[in-house]
Motif scaffolding. Sequence first.
Motif, PDB file in Angstrom:
ATOM      1  N   TYR A  12       0.770  -1.079  -0.037  1.00  0.00           N
ATOM      2  CA  TYR A  12      -0.073  -0.014  -0.031  1.00  0.00           C
ATOM      3  C   TYR A  12       0.929   1.392  -0.042  1.00  0.00           C
ATOM      4  O   TYR A  12       2.060   1.141   0.339  1.00  0.00           O
ATOM      5  CB  TYR A  12      -0.964   0.165   1.257  1.00  0.00           C
ATOM      6  N   CYS A  13       0.191   2.402  -0.195  1.00  0.00           N
ATOM      7  CA  CYS A  13       0.765   3.657  -0.104  1.00  0.00           C
ATOM      8  C   CYS A  13       0.004   4.593   0.304  1.00  0.00           C
ATOM      9  O   CYS A  13      -1.451   4.294   0.611  1.00  0.00           O
ATOM     10  CB  CYS A  13       1.383   4.132  -1.569  1.00  0.00           C
ATOM     11  N   PHE A  14       0.260   5.816   0.771  1.00  0.00           N
ATOM     12  CA  PHE A  14      -0.448   6.745   1.364  1.00  0.00           C
ATOM     13  C   PHE A  14      -0.896   7.850   0.192  1.00  0.00           C
ATOM     14  O   PHE A  14      -0.350   7.910  -0.895  1.00  0.00           O
ATOM     15  CB  PHE A  14       0.231   7.472   2.374  1.00  0.00           C
ATOM     16  N   ASP A  15      -2.434   8.298   0.179  1.00  0.00           N
ATOM     17  CA  ASP A  15      -2.834   9.065  -0.650  1.00  0.00           C
ATOM     18  C   ASP A  15      -2.285  10.487  -1.001  1.00  0.00           C
ATOM     19  O   ASP A  15      -2.044  11.011  -1.953  1.00  0.00           O
ATOM     20  CB  ASP A  15      -4.484   9.470  -0.291  1.00  0.00           C
TER      21      ASP A  15
ATOM     22  N   ASP B 157       5.964   9.699  -7.712  1.00  0.00           N
ATOM     23  CA  ASP B 157       7.730   9.299  -8.297  1.00  0.00           C
ATOM     24  C   ASP B 157       7.876   8.359  -7.324  1.00  0.00           C
ATOM     25  O   ASP B 157       8.493   7.439  -7.439  1.00  0.00           O
ATOM     26  CB  ASP B 157       8.595  10.796  -8.191  1.00  0.00           C
ATOM     27  N   GLU B 158       7.828   8.797  -5.943  1.00  0.00           N
ATOM     28  CA  GLU B 158       8.121   7.786  -4.758  1.00  0.00           C
ATOM     29  C   GLU B 158       7.426   6.463  -4.929  1.00  0.00           C
ATOM     30  O   GLU B 158       8.085   5.525  -4.661  1.00  0.00           O
ATOM     31  CB  GLU B 158       7.899   8.444  -3.383  1.00  0.00           C
ATOM     32  N   VAL B 159       6.105   6.533  -5.195  1.00  0.00           N
ATOM     33  CA  VAL B 159       5.409   5.309  -5.055  1.00  0.00           C
ATOM     34  C   VAL B 159       5.766   4.495  -6.351  1.00  0.00           C
ATOM     35  O   VAL B 159       5.653   3.241  -6.185  1.00  0.00           O
ATOM     36  CB  VAL B 159       3.776   5.572  -5.076  1.00  0.00           C
ATOM     37  N   GLN B 160       5.901   4.974  -7.535  1.00  0.00           N
ATOM     38  CA  GLN B 160       6.302   4.377  -8.661  1.00  0.00           C
ATOM     39  C   GLN B 160       7.515   3.264  -8.476  1.00  0.00           C
ATOM     40  O   GLN B 160       7.604   2.357  -9.108  1.00  0.00           O
ATOM     41  CB  GLN B 160       6.579   5.140  -9.974  1.00  0.00           C
TER      42      GLN B 160
ATOM     43  N   ASN C  95       8.926  -3.835  -5.591  1.00  0.00           N
ATOM     44  CA  ASN C  95       8.134  -4.974  -5.195  1.00  0.00           C
ATOM     45  C   ASN C  95       7.377  -5.605  -6.290  1.00  0.00           C
ATOM     46  O   ASN C  95       6.579  -6.603  -5.845  1.00  0.00           O
ATOM     47  CB  ASN C  95       7.000  -4.181  -4.355  1.00  0.00           C
ATOM     48  N   ARG C  96       7.672  -5.177  -7.556  1.00  0.00           N
ATOM     49  CA  ARG C  96       6.990  -5.953  -8.589  1.00  0.00           C
ATOM     50  C   ARG C  96       5.708  -5.979  -8.590  1.00  0.00           C
ATOM     51  O   ARG C  96       4.845  -7.067  -8.748  1.00  0.00           O
ATOM     52  CB  ARG C  96       7.863  -7.281  -8.733  1.00  0.00           C
ATOM     53  N   VAL C  97       4.839  -4.922  -8.358  1.00  0.00           N
ATOM     54  CA  VAL C  97       3.218  -4.959  -8.303  1.00  0.00           C
ATOM     55  C   VAL C  97       3.233  -3.827  -9.430  1.00  0.00           C
ATOM     56  O   VAL C  97       3.470  -2.783  -9.498  1.00  0.00           O
ATOM     57  CB  VAL C  97       2.829  -4.533  -7.014  1.00  0.00           C
ATOM     58  N   ARG C  98       1.795  -4.099  -9.955  1.00  0.00           N
ATOM     59  CA  ARG C  98       1.198  -3.425 -10.755  1.00  0.00           C
ATOM     60  C   ARG C  98       0.278  -2.410 -10.305  1.00  0.00           C
ATOM     61  O   ARG C  98      -0.516  -1.637 -10.815  1.00  0.00           O
ATOM     62  CB  ARG C  98       0.483  -4.172 -11.933  1.00  0.00           C
ATOM     63  N   ARG C  99      -0.324  -2.669  -8.994  1.00  0.00           N
ATOM     64  CA  ARG C  99      -1.203  -1.975  -8.142  1.00  0.00           C
ATOM     65  C   ARG C  99      -0.998  -1.899  -6.888  1.00  0.00           C
ATOM     66  O   ARG C  99      -0.536  -2.880  -6.324  1.00  0.00           O
ATOM     67  CB  ARG C  99      -2.808  -2.440  -8.785  1.00  0.00           C
ATOM     68  N   MET C 100      -1.530  -0.984  -6.203  1.00  0.00           N
ATOM     69  CA  MET C 100      -1.146  -0.692  -4.751  1.00  0.00           C
ATOM     70  C   MET C 100      -2.547  -0.088  -4.050  1.00  0.00           C
ATOM     71  O   MET C 100      -3.305   0.698  -4.743  1.00  0.00           O
ATOM     72  CB  MET C 100      -0.230   0.500  -4.374  1.00  0.00           C
TER      73      MET C 100
ATOM     74  N   LEU D 174      -4.214   2.379  -6.665  1.00  0.00           N
ATOM     75  CA  LEU D 174      -3.537   3.098  -7.753  1.00  0.00           C
ATOM     76  C   LEU D 174      -2.613   1.899  -8.682  1.00  0.00           C
ATOM     77  O   LEU D 174      -2.092   1.027  -8.046  1.00  0.00           O
ATOM     78  CB  LEU D 174      -2.322   3.990  -7.146  1.00  0.00           C
ATOM     79  N   SER D 175      -2.983   2.089  -9.935  1.00  0.00           N
ATOM     80  CA  SER D 175      -2.417   0.988 -10.941  1.00  0.00           C
ATOM     81  C   SER D 175      -1.360   1.687 -11.636  1.00  0.00           C
ATOM     82  O   SER D 175      -1.121   2.941 -11.999  1.00  0.00           O
ATOM     83  CB  SER D 175      -3.543   0.301 -11.512  1.00  0.00           C
ATOM     84  N   PHE D 176      -0.686   1.026 -12.452  1.00  0.00           N
ATOM     85  CA  PHE D 176       0.335   1.337 -13.557  1.00  0.00           C
ATOM     86  C   PHE D 176      -0.638   2.216 -14.686  1.00  0.00           C
ATOM     87  O   PHE D 176      -0.171   3.379 -14.820  1.00  0.00           O
ATOM     88  CB  PHE D 176       0.942   0.323 -14.093  1.00  0.00           C
TER      89      PHE D 176
END
Length: 142
Positions: free
Chosen positions: A77-80, A85-88, A94-99, A112-114
């Motif tokens: 997860y990430c924060f809103d 840039d940081e989340v990307q 983490n090799r994930v396409r969405r968080m 948040l998705s790619f």
Amino acid sequence: MKVSEAMTNDVRIANPDDTIREAAQTLAELDAGALPVGEDDKLVGMITDRDIAIRAIAEGKGPDTKVRDVMTPDVKYCFDDQEIDEVQKNMGENRVRRMAVINHDKRLVGILSFADIVLSGAKVDQALTGASQPGGAHSTAA
């Protein structure tokens, strides 16, 4: 750009006791690849189309298999209010396409998705390419 400016706000949540058939139907209805899984007002996992294909169907599990049996319990997860840039970079590492996106009260507020990043017009960081890596050998021979 902040995550809140690019994320998908309208998020449906699966229950761990839902069947994978129900989850797959919701994914199809939403044209999405993942659903957060919540129980007792807590985020307990994510169920993806890949989870259904690899952890259920490929292992011979039927459509009435519970989401809890095939979901990914380790939710990234990430924060809103984080910068995209940081989340990307984190998504790539983490090799994930969405968080899942949460606020500082630890409430789910979006995903948040790619694709969200690309559609937002934010500059796509090279680190994000780590989320999409080639699989094994493929053959088109019959």
